[in-house]
Design a protein around this motif. Structure first.
Motif, PDB file in Angstrom:
ATOM      1  N   PRO A 245      19.989  46.773   7.659  1.00 16.36           N
ATOM      2  CA  PRO A 245      18.896  45.906   8.100  1.00 16.36           C
ATOM      3  C   PRO A 245      18.270  45.112   6.953  1.00 16.36           C
ATOM      4  O   PRO A 245      17.776  44.019   7.153  1.00 16.36           O
ATOM      5  CB  PRO A 245      17.887  46.885   8.698  1.00 16.36           C
ATOM      6  N   ALA A 246      18.318  45.625   5.729  1.00 16.81           N
ATOM      7  CA  ALA A 246      17.728  44.922   4.590  1.00 16.81           C
ATOM      8  C   ALA A 246      18.642  43.829   4.043  1.00 16.81           C
ATOM      9  O   ALA A 246      18.254  43.084   3.162  1.00 16.81           O
ATOM     10  CB  ALA A 246      17.396  45.917   3.487  1.00 16.81           C
ATOM     11  N   SER A 247      19.869  43.718   4.568  1.00 12.90           N
ATOM     12  CA  SER A 247      20.816  42.748   4.018  1.00 12.90           C
ATOM     13  C   SER A 247      20.862  41.439   4.796  1.00 12.90           C
ATOM     14  O   SER A 247      21.677  40.584   4.496  1.00 12.90           O
ATOM     15  CB  SER A 247      22.211  43.362   3.956  1.00 12.90           C
ATOM     16  N   HIS A 248      19.989  41.269   5.788  1.00 10.93           N
ATOM     17  CA  HIS A 248      19.972  40.025   6.552  1.00 10.93           C
ATOM     18  C   HIS A 248      18.539  39.698   6.973  1.00 10.93           C
ATOM     19  O   HIS A 248      17.663  40.560   6.919  1.00 10.93           O
ATOM     20  CB  HIS A 248      20.912  40.097   7.760  1.00 10.93           C
TER      21      HIS A 248
ATOM     22  N   THR B 276      13.579  31.200  13.612  1.00 14.10           N
ATOM     23  CA  THR B 276      13.058  30.356  14.679  1.00 14.10           C
ATOM     24  C   THR B 276      13.386  28.906  14.367  1.00 14.10           C
ATOM     25  O   THR B 276      13.506  28.514  13.218  1.00 14.10           O
ATOM     26  CB  THR B 276      11.526  30.503  14.856  1.00 14.10           C
ATOM     27  N   SER B 277      13.542  28.115  15.425  1.00 12.89           N
ATOM     28  CA  SER B 277      13.874  26.703  15.288  1.00 12.89           C
ATOM     29  C   SER B 277      13.222  25.915  16.415  1.00 12.89           C
ATOM     30  O   SER B 277      13.198  26.377  17.563  1.00 12.89           O
ATOM     31  CB  SER B 277      15.389  26.516  15.347  1.00 12.89           C
ATOM     32  N   PRO B 278      12.708  24.717  16.111  1.00 15.53           N
ATOM     33  CA  PRO B 278      12.153  23.895  17.190  1.00 15.53           C
ATOM     34  C   PRO B 278      13.235  23.268  18.078  1.00 15.53           C
ATOM     35  O   PRO B 278      12.943  22.766  19.142  1.00 15.53           O
ATOM     36  CB  PRO B 278      11.357  22.814  16.451  1.00 15.53           C
TER      37      PRO B 278
ATOM     38  N   ASP C 182      26.154  35.087  14.408  1.00 13.63           N
ATOM     39  CA  ASP C 182      27.087  35.562  13.378  1.00 13.63           C
ATOM     40  C   ASP C 182      26.579  35.249  11.978  1.00 13.63           C
ATOM     41  O   ASP C 182      26.758  36.039  11.054  1.00 13.63           O
ATOM     42  CB  ASP C 182      28.463  34.924  13.557  1.00 13.63           C
ATOM     43  N   LEU C 183      25.968  34.091  11.817  1.00 12.77           N
ATOM     44  CA  LEU C 183      25.476  33.680  10.514  1.00 12.77           C
ATOM     45  C   LEU C 183      24.225  34.457  10.110  1.00 12.77           C
ATOM     46  O   LEU C 183      24.167  35.048   9.036  1.00 12.77           O
ATOM     47  CB  LEU C 183      25.166  32.173  10.504  1.00 12.77           C
ATOM     48  N   PHE C 184      23.206  34.470  10.974  1.00 15.62           N
ATOM     49  CA  PHE C 184      21.919  35.056  10.615  1.00 15.62           C
ATOM     50  C   PHE C 184      21.826  36.557  10.869  1.00 15.62           C
ATOM     51  O   PHE C 184      21.060  37.254  10.209  1.00 15.62           O
ATOM     52  CB  PHE C 184      20.786  34.335  11.347  1.00 15.62           C
ATOM     53  N   ARG C 185      22.557  37.037  11.882  1.00 12.90           N
ATOM     54  CA  ARG C 185      22.545  38.466  12.228  1.00 12.90           C
ATOM     55  C   ARG C 185      21.129  39.000  12.386  1.00 12.90           C
ATOM     56  O   ARG C 185      20.751  40.026  11.823  1.00 12.90           O
ATOM     57  CB  ARG C 185      23.330  39.272  11.198  1.00 12.90           C
ATOM     58  N   CYS C 186      20.314  38.251  13.169  1.00 11.22           N
ATOM     59  CA  CYS C 186      18.936  38.666  13.456  1.00 11.22           C
ATOM     60  C   CYS C 186      18.527  38.008  14.771  1.00 11.22           C
ATOM     61  O   CYS C 186      19.243  37.141  15.279  1.00 11.22           O
ATOM     62  CB  CYS C 186      18.004  38.238  12.316  1.00 11.22           C
ATOM     63  N   PRO C 187      17.376  38.393  15.319  1.00 11.07           N
ATOM     64  CA  PRO C 187      16.918  37.723  16.538  1.00 11.07           C
ATOM     65  C   PRO C 187      16.711  36.226  16.302  1.00 11.07           C
ATOM     66  O   PRO C 187      16.183  35.819  15.270  1.00 11.07           O
ATOM     67  CB  PRO C 187      15.595  38.421  16.854  1.00 11.07           C
ATOM     68  N   LEU C 188      17.155  35.419  17.258  1.00  8.86           N
ATOM     69  CA  LEU C 188      17.034  33.969  17.179  1.00  8.86           C
ATOM     70  C   LEU C 188      16.053  33.483  18.239  1.00  8.86           C
ATOM     71  O   LEU C 188      16.081  33.957  19.371  1.00  8.86           O
ATOM     72  CB  LEU C 188      18.392  33.305  17.422  1.00  8.86           C
ATOM     73  N   HIS C 189      15.191  32.543  17.858  1.00  7.79           N
ATOM     74  CA  HIS C 189      14.225  31.963  18.797  1.00  7.79           C
ATOM     75  C   HIS C 189      14.309  30.446  18.690  1.00  7.79           C
ATOM     76  O   HIS C 189      14.025  29.888  17.639  1.00  7.79           O
ATOM     77  CB  HIS C 189      12.809  32.454  18.490  1.00  7.79           C
ATOM     78  N   PHE C 190      14.710  29.804  19.779  1.00  6.87           N
ATOM     79  CA  PHE C 190      14.803  28.347  19.819  1.00  6.87           C
ATOM     80  C   PHE C 190      13.625  27.807  20.599  1.00  6.87           C
ATOM     81  O   PHE C 190      12.990  28.522  21.372  1.00  6.87           O
ATOM     82  CB  PHE C 190      16.125  27.925  20.460  1.00  6.87           C
ATOM     83  N   GLY C 191      13.298  26.536  20.371  1.00  2.63           N
ATOM     84  CA  GLY C 191      12.169  25.924  21.052  1.00  2.63           C
ATOM     85  C   GLY C 191      10.840  26.351  20.457  1.00  2.63           C
ATOM     86  O   GLY C 191       9.798  26.239  21.099  1.00  2.63           O
ATOM     87  N   ALA C 192      10.859  26.834  19.221  1.00  2.71           N
ATOM     88  CA  ALA C 192       9.631  27.271  18.545  1.00  2.71           C
ATOM     89  C   ALA C 192       8.868  26.054  18.019  1.00  2.71           C
ATOM     90  O   ALA C 192       9.365  24.930  18.031  1.00  2.71           O
ATOM     91  CB  ALA C 192       9.983  28.213  17.390  1.00  2.71           C
TER      92      ALA C 192
ATOM     93  N   ASN D 139      10.405  25.546  12.124  1.00  7.34           N
ATOM     94  CA  ASN D 139      11.484  26.350  11.543  1.00  7.34           C
ATOM     95  C   ASN D 139      10.871  27.493  10.755  1.00  7.34           C
ATOM     96  O   ASN D 139       9.877  27.303  10.047  1.00  7.34           O
ATOM     97  CB  ASN D 139      12.335  25.502  10.585  1.00  7.34           C
ATOM     98  N   ARG D 140      11.467  28.651  10.884  1.00  8.72           N
ATOM     99  CA  ARG D 140      10.976  29.805  10.131  1.00  8.72           C
ATOM    100  C   ARG D 140      12.123  30.792   9.968  1.00  8.72           C
ATOM    101  O   ARG D 140      12.895  31.015  10.897  1.00  8.72           O
ATOM    102  CB  ARG D 140       9.833  30.479  10.871  1.00  8.72           C
ATOM    103  N   LEU D 141      12.216  31.361   8.788  1.00 11.40           N
ATOM    104  CA  LEU D 141      13.188  32.415   8.520  1.00 11.40           C
ATOM    105  C   LEU D 141      12.413  33.563   7.909  1.00 11.40           C
ATOM    106  O   LEU D 141      11.877  33.444   6.809  1.00 11.40           O
ATOM    107  CB  LEU D 141      14.279  31.922   7.562  1.00 11.40           C
ATOM    108  N   VAL D 142      12.281  34.648   8.648  1.00 12.08           N
ATOM    109  CA  VAL D 142      11.550  35.819   8.180  1.00 12.08           C
ATOM    110  C   VAL D 142      12.545  36.733   7.487  1.00 12.08           C
ATOM    111  O   VAL D 142      13.560  37.111   8.074  1.00 12.08           O
ATOM    112  CB  VAL D 142      10.856  36.550   9.355  1.00 12.08           C
ATOM    113  N   VAL D 143      12.259  37.054   6.220  1.00  9.23           N
ATOM    114  CA  VAL D 143      13.174  37.858   5.416  1.00  9.23           C
ATOM    115  C   VAL D 143      12.529  39.175   5.027  1.00  9.23           C
ATOM    116  O   VAL D 143      11.302  39.293   5.023  1.00  9.23           O
ATOM    117  CB  VAL D 143      13.618  37.081   4.148  1.00  9.23           C
TER     118      VAL D 143
END
Length: 114
Positions: A19-22, A27-29, A41-51, A54-58
């Motif tokens: 879990p610490a490796s991704h 989120t994306s508008p 496959d790329l992000f390997r985390c929950p994806l939220h569109f229509g936000a 843009n945000r990438l929580v690490v």
């Protein structure tokens, strides 16, 4: 031929993945694409569109980790550019405040700089 992606294609790939490796969340508008699998496959985390943005929580552990491919010269020049932009924005905000207050000479640079 199969179009399988290897785990190594993700910039956050680790052996074995943890879990610490991704990222924690992305989120994306943009509206959701028809096929979200490449993003999963790329992000390997929950994806939220229509936000709203843009945000990438690490993971917190990433904060102190050196960035791969970092370049001190590029960092220094980028930092200088950002500091200059912040100063420019501060001057513009100060001018806006003076104009809104109706002070004489509000649009004169020497008044703003003082």
């Amino acid at each position: 031929m199969s179009r399988r992606r290897s785990r190594a294609s993700s910039p956050w790939a680790a052996s074995p993945p943890t879990p610490a490796s991704h990222p924690r969340r992305s989120t994306s508008p943009s509206p959701a694409p028809r096929d979200v699998r490449p993003f999963r496959d790329l992000f390997r985390c929950p994806l939220h569109f229509g936000a709203s943005r843009n945000r990438l929580v690490v993971p917190q552990a990433w904060i102190n980790r050196p960035m791969p491919g970092r370049d001190p010269v590029t960092y220094a020049s980028t930092l200088e550019l950002l500091v200059g932009q912040m100063a420019s924005h501060d001057a513009a905000r100060q001018q806006d405040r003076l104009v809104l207050a109706g002070l004489p000479g509000a649009t004169d640079l020497p008044v703003i700089a003082a």
